[in-house]
Write a protein that holds these residues in place. Structure first.
Motif, mmCIF file in Angstrom:
data_model
loop_
_atom_site.group_PDB
_atom_site.id
_atom_site.type_symbol
_atom_site.label_atom_id
_atom_site.label_comp_id
_atom_site.label_asym_id
_atom_site.label_seq_id
_atom_site.Cartn_x
_atom_site.Cartn_y
_atom_site.Cartn_z
ATOM 1 N N GLY A 187 0.818 -1.207 0.000
ATOM 2 C CA GLY A 187 0.000 0.000 0.000
ATOM 3 C C GLY A 187 0.850 1.255 0.000
ATOM 4 O O GLY A 187 0.555 2.225 -0.706
ATOM 5 N N GLU A 188 1.920 1.242 0.787
ATOM 6 C CA GLU A 188 2.820 2.391 0.812
ATOM 7 C C GLU A 188 3.541 2.553 -0.521
ATOM 8 O O GLU A 188 3.815 3.665 -0.965
ATOM 9 N N MET A 189 3.860 1.437 -1.159
ATOM 10 C CA MET A 189 4.539 1.521 -2.455
ATOM 11 C C MET A 189 3.659 2.179 -3.510
ATOM 12 O O MET A 189 4.156 2.815 -4.441
ATOM 13 N N SER A 190 2.359 2.031 -3.375
ATOM 14 C CA SER A 190 1.452 2.647 -4.343
ATOM 15 C C SER A 190 1.359 4.152 -4.137
ATOM 16 O O SER A 190 0.858 4.872 -4.999
ATOM 17 N N ASN A 191 1.845 4.623 -2.992
ATOM 18 C CA ASN A 191 1.804 6.053 -2.684
ATOM 19 C C ASN A 191 3.159 6.678 -3.004
ATOM 20 O O ASN A 191 3.831 7.235 -2.134
#
Length: 217
Positions: free
Chosen positions: A84-88
Motif C-alpha cells: 500500500g505504501e509503495m502505491s503512494n
C-alpha cells in the motif's frame, strides 16, 4: 526556545530545499528555495546560516526519513501495508529525487551521504533480525553495503536510462520514476530477497572454506 510557527517555517524551507535540490542540483540559489517556501532569502539565512548548512540539514532529514520508514516497514508492517505504501509514490518522490541528485553530484558529501545510508541499513536490518523478519547474516555490515549498493545502482541506472530517452527521470519526475522502477524490478527483487538466486549452496560453501584457510589478517 523557538515558537511552533518558527519550527514550521524551518521545516517548510527544508522541505522546499529537498525538492529544489533534487530537481535542479546543489548549485541552485537560495532565492529560488526561498521563493518555493514562500519566505524571503533573509529568512532562509536566519534559520540555516548558509546554503551548506541547509544542505546538511536536508541530508540528515532525507536519511532519517528513509531510515525510519525502512525500519518500521521491515519490522512491523504487514505485506499489505508495504504494498500500500509503495502505491503512494508521491509521498516519497522528493526523497528519491534528492538521493539521485546527491549521487550525480558526487564528491565527498555524496560519499558521506552514502556511507550514512549504509550505516542506517545495518541498523534497521539488525532490528529486523531481532524482530524475526530478516535472516541473520554472517557479515551484517557487508550485507547492508550490498543492499545499498543495489539501491543506488538502480537509481543511477534509472537516471541514465532517462537521459537516453528510455525512461522517466528521477530528478525530473521522481514519482513517475519510482513507479516505473517498482514495475520493472519489484518482482525479481522480491524473488531474490525471498528465495535467493542459486540452486545450491556450493559456491558459498567453497568461498567460506577458502576464506577459512586464508592466512591473511
Amino acid at each position: 526556545m523557538r515558537s511552533a510557527d518558527d519550527l514550521t517555517t524551518r521545516a517548510r524551507i527544508r522541505d522546499a530545499a529537498v525538492v529544489r535540490f533534487g530537481r535542479d542540483g546543489f548549485r541552485v540559489g537560495l532565492r529560488a528555495i526561498a521563493s518555493d517556501a514562500g519566505v524571503s532569502p533573509g529568512l532562509v539565512i536566519h534559520h540555516f546560516g548558509s546554503k551548506e548548512r541547509l544542505r546538511g540539514e536536508c541530508d540528515a532529514h532525507v536519511r532519517r526519513t528513509i531510515r525510519e520508514v525502512k525500519a518500521e516497514a521491515i519490522t512491523q508492517w504487514s505485506p499489505g501495508q508495504i504494498l500500500g505504501e509503495m502505491s503512494n509514490a508521491a509521498e516519497y518522490a522528493p526523497l528519491v529525487g534528492y538521493v539521485v541528485r546527491c549521487l550525480l553530484d558526487g564528491g565527498a558529501l555524496a560519499a558521506e551521504f552514502v556511507e550514512g545510508m549504509v550505516a542506517d541499513a545495518a541498523a534497521y536490518l539488525e532490528e529486523a533480525v531481532d524482530a524475526g523478519t530478516v535472516r541473520p547474516s554472517s557479515d551484517p555490515p557487508g550485507r547492508a553495503r550490498y543492499l545499498i549498493a543495489t539501491t543506488v545502482g538502480m537509481l543511477v541506472i534509472a537516471q541514465l536510462e532517462a537521459d537516453a530517452g528510455r525512461g522517466v527521470s528521477p530528478t525530473v519526475d521522481p514519482a513517475g520514476a519510482l513507479g516505473q522502477m517498482w514495475q520493472t524490478v519489484l518482482l525479481p527483487g522480491l524473488e531474490m530477497m525471498t528465495d535467493g538466486l542459486l540452486t545450491s549452496s556450493d559456491l558459498l560453501d567453497e568461498y567460506r572454506t577458502a576464506m577459512a584457510g586464508d592466512p591473511s589478517p
